[in-house]
Design a protein around this motif. Structure first.
Motif, short mmCIF file in Angstrom:
data_model
loop_
_atom_site.label_atom_id
_atom_site.label_comp_id
_atom_site.label_asym_id
_atom_site.label_seq_id
_atom_site.Cartn_x
_atom_site.Cartn_y
_atom_site.Cartn_z
N ASP A 1 17.14 -29.20 38.30
CA ASP A 1 18.24 -30.10 38.60
C ASP A 1 18.85 -30.60 37.29
O ASP A 1 18.52 -30.10 36.22
N GLY A 2 19.75 -31.55 37.39
CA GLY A 2 20.39 -32.11 36.20
C GLY A 2 21.65 -31.38 35.78
O GLY A 2 22.15 -31.59 34.68
N PHE A 3 22.18 -30.53 36.65
CA PHE A 3 23.45 -29.86 36.38
C PHE A 3 24.56 -30.82 36.82
O PHE A 3 24.99 -30.79 37.97
N LEU B 1 30.89 -25.46 22.96
CA LEU B 1 29.98 -25.77 24.06
C LEU B 1 28.86 -26.70 23.61
O LEU B 1 28.54 -27.68 24.30
N ARG B 2 28.28 -26.45 22.44
CA ARG B 2 27.22 -27.31 21.93
C ARG B 2 27.72 -28.73 21.72
O ARG B 2 27.03 -29.71 22.04
N SER B 3 28.92 -28.86 21.17
CA SER B 3 29.51 -30.19 20.94
C SER B 3 29.72 -30.91 22.26
O SER B 3 29.45 -32.12 22.37
N THR C 1 21.01 -28.63 29.99
CA THR C 1 20.58 -28.54 28.59
C THR C 1 19.39 -27.60 28.37
O THR C 1 19.05 -27.31 27.23
N GLU C 2 18.79 -27.09 29.45
CA GLU C 2 17.72 -26.11 29.33
C GLU C 2 18.11 -24.77 29.95
O GLU C 2 17.78 -23.72 29.43
N VAL D 1 20.33 -19.16 34.03
CA VAL D 1 19.67 -18.47 32.92
C VAL D 1 19.32 -19.48 31.84
O VAL D 1 19.94 -20.55 31.75
N PRO D 2 18.33 -19.17 30.99
CA PRO D 2 18.03 -20.06 29.87
C PRO D 2 19.28 -20.28 29.01
O PRO D 2 20.14 -19.40 28.90
#
Length: 127
Positions: A81-83, A26-28, A53-54, A99-100
């Protein structure tokens, strides 16, 4: 006989992903700008992870057509936003419905390992 459920990332290799490797994957994907990830289980269930990313939207569905259930952050104020979905759509969600990122990683790892939400997780059933 006990059968262990396995999970694969839909648009990657058809090889099962382990709970130990899923967070690195997921991080990659996030680092390369791929903010939406869908996993499918050997029992026909689906797990969606979409992040800005947050914060992240984490949804678990029992099968095709199931409205499912999603992780929640009760009492969180505002919206983010930004999803960005794989087809370019940019979504905004109330923060109480996401969630965070750190919590989202914990939830996904647990679901891939155990098939269920952690006992202390908060989620909303959308069925």
């Amino acid at each position: 006989m006990f059968v262990i459920e396995s999970w694969v990332i839909n648009d990657d290799s058809p090889a099962p992903v382990s709970s130990e490797a899923v967070l690195e994957i997921l991080r990659s994907r996030i680092d390369s700008g791929r903010l939406e990830t869908w996993l499918s289980s050997s029992s026909g269930r689906a797990l969606a992870f979409v992040t800005n990313t947050e914060r992240a939207m984490v949804m678990r569905l029992e099968g095709e057509g199931d409205p499912g259930e999603h992780a929640a952050d009760p009492g969180a104020q505002g919206a983010s936003d930004g999803f960005v979905l794989s087809h370019g759509q940019d979504d905004e969600y109330p923060d109480e419905d996401t969630v965070p990122l750190r919590e989202a990683f914990r939830l996904v790892e647990h679901i891939v390992r155990a098939g269920s939400w952690p006992a202390d997780a908060r989620w909303v059933v959308d069925r």
